[in-house]
Design a protein around this motif. Structure first.
Motif: not given
Length: 567
Positions: A11-13, A21-24, A53-55
């Motif tokens: 969802i955030l992506r 890249e940041q997730i990895q 939280l907003n997302a």
């Protein structure tokens, strides 16, 4: 942050808040089991909790609220019992004749809302607030009002919580009559942990309070805690019981306590670590009766149990059990030893520490301070002509080499490794430095395992899987679409959790001639995994979903422990 980390990250992506890249990078930075990728991203500043939280709230049509200026009227506060508010970490924010709106920190925690609807017998709606604000409101309006006297009055006069042997002599020398209330309070903490089936007791000094938590069925639960002013006395009492140095507060210490609770002999493995606001203490409760249950109690289905019994009946080779800390690896190894512990079999173990003492088994305690390492102990015990060797953990090249050489000279070797899945055990051994031909020749199998909570049989009821759960399990969803599933409603026996006890889910990677050739050729673990699955290996998630279909556990629980599983 939430119970479904991968779903949240997707969802955030999609909303552009984080890149793959940041997730990895955040995923590779996780050191401790149980820390989510989302929490890591918030900690390193990539994400803000408010944005997350907003997302999530927007995704599920929920409102985000601030609790900083909320003043709970007594009528609103009393709409949720204290124990329910603290257990589920919710704050009531609006009440009408027919419904109640509560603030929670995880928009995906639909189970909490369903449980509250059942407990409160009314419609419960959710809004989203930050964890810190909810924690502050709980401390302000739902703080435990149990005084020390109230806690001590809960202790049954007929209950025996006593130390045994040399600990009693040490206690008599170090305590006085004025210590009696603290002695009784510590005994109460241990007694309540035992009654609640806790595996660990956590005594944690915080800035303004002294927190006590029990780990029950693998999940931490906060309980009513004593006043902050008693922190030092309680920790000192535990250190006396564990034969530790009371004056040493700057360095970590380890000790053991033997207690008799209601006729049961328990060992408590105690560890202290200096923290910001005092010494943090963890007591691991070791109940020898759990060892007597044997292999059937681990959670094997009949086909897997037959395979596993065949493996532990071999005359030589290495059998590895893999998984993160707290996944039951050591318990599985002890069950193996119990299964093959006969007068005609000599078994020697090398452990750090020796958790359970088993009759008929020679157990060696590693003592690094005097030079008795895993490798050094292994060299010595090979001269003892054992049939079976159990190594607590393969940590370095020296231990791994001696273990493989022992397996090739007629010894059956059991050990553990920290890997996420079973085929990765091969890669781990190669990374340590073991030669591929030694791994291929000595390794008979690797078994990855996790522990899932079982549905409470007292409040078990039928349920339907949610769309998000079906989406997360992917292709396997078709196999259970027409199956009746179950969940625990929550009752007194399971402390309103819906779960009672734990069982294992397993992934068995068997080494045959073809796999041996692939190991010798240094084939990556991903290819080993693909080929093993083609040859019939079930993944952890697939075995878990078999147990969902059988009514043993829930999809949510399997997803919780197998989020890293690749189908």
């Amino acid at each position: 942050m939430t119970s479904n980390d991968d779903y949240v990250l997707e969802i955030l992506r999609e909303q552009g808040l984080v890149t793959p890249e940041q997730i990895q990078r955040a995923r590779s930075g996780i050191v401790h089991e149980g820390v989510s990728v989302v929490d890591n991203l918030i900690k390193d500043g990539t994400l803000r909790e408010g944005d997350v939280l907003n997302a999530l709230a927007g995704q599920f049509g929920m409102e985000v609220v601030s609790l900083k200026d909320l003043d709970l009227a007594p009528e609103l506060r009393d709409s949720i019992p204290v124990d329910a508010a603290r257990r589920y970490k919710v704050i009531p924010v609006f009440k009408s004749d027919e419904s109640l709106t509560v603030a929670l920190s995880d928009p995906l925690d639909f189970d909490t809302l369903d449980t509250l609807r059942y407990l409160l017998k009314r419609d419960v709606q959710g809004v989203v607030a930050s964890r810190e604000e909810i924690r502050a409101m709980l401390d302000k309006y739902y703080a435990s009002d149990a005084s020390m006297e109230t806690m001590l009055s809960q202790m049954d006069e007929g209950v025996d919580v006593s130390m045994s042997g040399i600990e009693q002599l040490f206690q008599a020398a170090e305590t006085s009559e004025s210590d009696a209330p603290i002695i009784k309070l510590v005994s109460l903490v241990i007694l309540e942990a035992f009654k609640n089936r806790a595996s660990d007791i956590h005594l944690e000094p915080l800035e303004r309070r002294f927190r006590i938590r029990y780990r029950i069925d693998g999940v931490l639960h906060e309980v009513d805690s004593p006043p902050k002013r008693l922190q030092s006395a309680i920790i000192s009492r535990v250190k006396i019981m564990a034969n530790m140095k009371i004056s040493e507060k700057r360095a970590p210490q380890d000790g053991r306590i033997q207690v008799n609770i209601m006729g049961r002999e328990l060992d408590l493995r105690v560890s202290t670590v200096p923290a910001t606001h005092g010494e943090s203490v963890v007591m691991r409760i070791l109940d020898k009766q759990n060892l007597a249950l044997g292999l059937p109690s681990l959670g094997f289905f009949s086909d897997d149990q037959q395979t596993f019994e065949r493996l532990i009946g071999l005359s030589d080779g290495i059998l590895l059990v893999t998984g993160p800390t707290g996944s039951g690896k050591t318990t599985t190894l002890y069950a193996c030893l119990g299964q093959i512990n006969r007068p005609d079999v000599k078994i020697i173990t090398v452990e750090d520490p020796v958790e359970y003492q088993i009759s008929g088994v020679n157990q060696v305690q590693v003592k690094e301070e005097i030079g008795l390492s895993f490798g050094g102990a292994l060299r010595s015990i090979l001269r003892q002509a054992p049939n079976v060797i159990m190594i607590g953990e393969i940590r370095d090249l020296q231990t791994a080499q001696i273990a493989t050489e022992a397996s090739l000279t007629g010894h059956l070797v059991f050990s553990t490794l920290h890997t996420n899945d079973a085929p990765s055990a091969v890669t781990r051994l190669l990374d340590i430095g073991v030669k591929p031909f030694l791994v291929a020749s000595s390794m008979r199998a690797a078994m990855a395992q996790r522990l899932v909570r079982c549905i409470c049989q007292e409040c078990k009821e039928e349920c339907a899987p949610t769309e998000s759960e079906l989406k997360l399990i992917g292709a396997i969803a078709k196999q259970i679409a027409s199956t009746q599933l179950f969940r625990g409603r929550g009752c007194n026996k399971c402390a309103l959790t819906g779960y009672h006890q734990r069982r294992g889910i397993f992934e068995m990677f068997l080494v045959n001639d073809e796999i041996q050739r692939m190991i010798f050729d240094k084939v990556p673990s991903s290819e080993l995994r693909v080929r093993a699955r083609e040859m019939g290996m079930r993944t952890l998630r697939e075995d878990g979903l078999r147990k969902v279909v059988s009514g043993l556990t829930t999809i949510e629980e399997v997803l919780r422990v197998t989020m890293g599983d690749i189908n």
